[in-house]
Design an enzyme around this catalytic site. Structure first.
Site, mmCIF file in Angstrom:
data_model
loop_
_atom_site.group_PDB
_atom_site.id
_atom_site.type_symbol
_atom_site.label_atom_id
_atom_site.label_comp_id
_atom_site.label_asym_id
_atom_site.label_seq_id
_atom_site.Cartn_x
_atom_site.Cartn_y
_atom_site.Cartn_z
ATOM 1 C CB CYS A 1 34.451 49.047 10.928
ATOM 2 S SG CYS A 1 33.575 48.610 12.295
ATOM 3 C CG ASN B 1 29.608 45.067 12.291
ATOM 4 O OD1 ASN B 1 31.023 44.371 12.359
ATOM 5 N ND2 ASN B 1 29.274 46.063 11.670
ATOM 6 C CG HIS C 1 33.384 46.827 8.027
ATOM 7 N ND1 HIS C 1 33.554 45.335 9.388
ATOM 8 C CD2 HIS C 1 32.644 47.615 8.385
ATOM 9 C CE1 HIS C 1 32.668 45.725 10.124
ATOM 10 N NE2 HIS C 1 31.523 46.920 9.568
#
Length: 330
Positions: free
Chosen positions: A114, A282, A252
């Site tokens: 990430c 995500n 993120h």
């Protein structure tokens, strides 16, 4: 030599997993509850036959077509993924061949999650600064959906699949400033797939949970809330910027609960805070370039002279990097 983000293109698999579909499988997991809890309504999912190299190739081809690039001029392909096609060879090498990039184009994989876009921009910027490369394409791509247990309603709701391709050059629209990066491997066990490497082989047992993503959400949450303000302040100081100078904060896109907690703790104005994950979920290292390009598309006239990218997650790893919009000549 300075480096710049010249262009970004994105690719999403055709298959879509909606909250309604998840609710049908898990009646106690209400569709609206998912949206309210994590801010995601649907996410794109790679097909069984679609792997990282397929999605990455499509993103690079999109970049070439949308921005009329001469692919023979691309001299470095940097690919960030944690879900490669194979243990070997390098997925970037496969993409080089699929796209038809020249054989004098370097190709390299980065296994990062990430925070991967921040790490990737840092490496790409260094390649440009060396003077040895002029057109670096940074690809982010992951298919986490292939490593989520079919009964894991939490991770099924959070993660989506996607790929992006970013062109970094010695001139462009967004100057890449100095990065701040960090690592704390003591948190490795809190987001992990235990089987599949050389320490523990992957097996065919569908009930062996070590074949799938194991995420300890509470510990990840605490790590992000603690670490994010620190890395932001460090990167602003490194680049001589001040908190109030930032026009856009692009983190993120983990989930809206985490993002909102950090935003409130740091007292970031809502109008400066970018959230673009409702239709994507995500997407690991792809969330920042997706959020950036989507926000620019939706709000082209919004102030964006100074932008801050922040990534955090699996590893643990984290990073922040300042981006400055190049002022156009009148």
């Amino acid at each position: 030599m300075k480096s710049y983000i010249k262009a970004i293109s994105t690719y999403f698999p055709k298959q879509i997993l909606t909250n309604d579909a998840i609710s049908e499988e898990f009646p106690e997991w209400n569709s609206e509850k998912i949206l309210q809890k994590i801010g995601i309504q649907e996410r794109h999912i790679a097909s069984k036959e679609e792997c990282a190299s397929d999605m990455a190739s499509q993103a690079v081809l999109q970049l070439i077509e949308e921005h009329q690039l001469d692919k023979d001029k691309i001299d470095f392909l940097l690919l960030c993924t944690q879900t490669p096609d194979y243990i070997l060879p390098t997925t970037a090498c496969i993409v080089q061949d699929k796209v038809g990039l020249p054989t004098d184009c370097a190709a390299l994989d980065i296994n990062q999650g990430c925070s991967g876009y921040i790490y990737g921009l840092s490496v790409a910027s260094g390649l440009i600064a060396s003077g040895n490369f002029k057109k670096v394409v940074l690809v982010t791509v992951d298919t986490y959906s292939k490593y989520i247990h079919p009964k894991d309603k939490g991770n099924l709701s959070i993660f989506g699949d996607a790929a992006t391709a970013t062109l970094i050059t010695p001139e462009g629209d967004y100057e890449i400033k100095q990065p701040t990066l960090g690592t704390d491997g003591s948190g490795a066990e809190n987001l992990i797939i235990r089987n599949g490497g050389t320490r523990q082989a992957r097996n065919e047992n569908p009930e062996d949970l070590d074949n799938f993503i194991d995420m300890k959400g509470g510990k990840i949450f605490n790590f992000i809330v603690k670490r994010t303000p620190e890395v932001i302040q460090a990167n602003l100081a490194l680049n001589g910027w001040h908190f109030e100078d930032i026009d856009l904060f692009i983190f993120h896109q983990a989930n809206t609960h985490i993002l909102e907690k950090v935003r409130q703790d740091m007292e970031i104005p809502v109008e400066k805070f970018v959230i673009e994950m409702r239709d994507y979920g995500n997407t690991i290292s792809s969330t920042i370039p997706i959020a950036f390009s989507e926000h620019l598309r939706k709000f082209p006239k919004k102030p964006k002279e100074k932008i801050l990218f922040v990534g955090f997650g699996v590893g643990y790893s984290w990073g922040a990097i300042c981006i400055e919009t190049v002022k156009k000549q009148a």
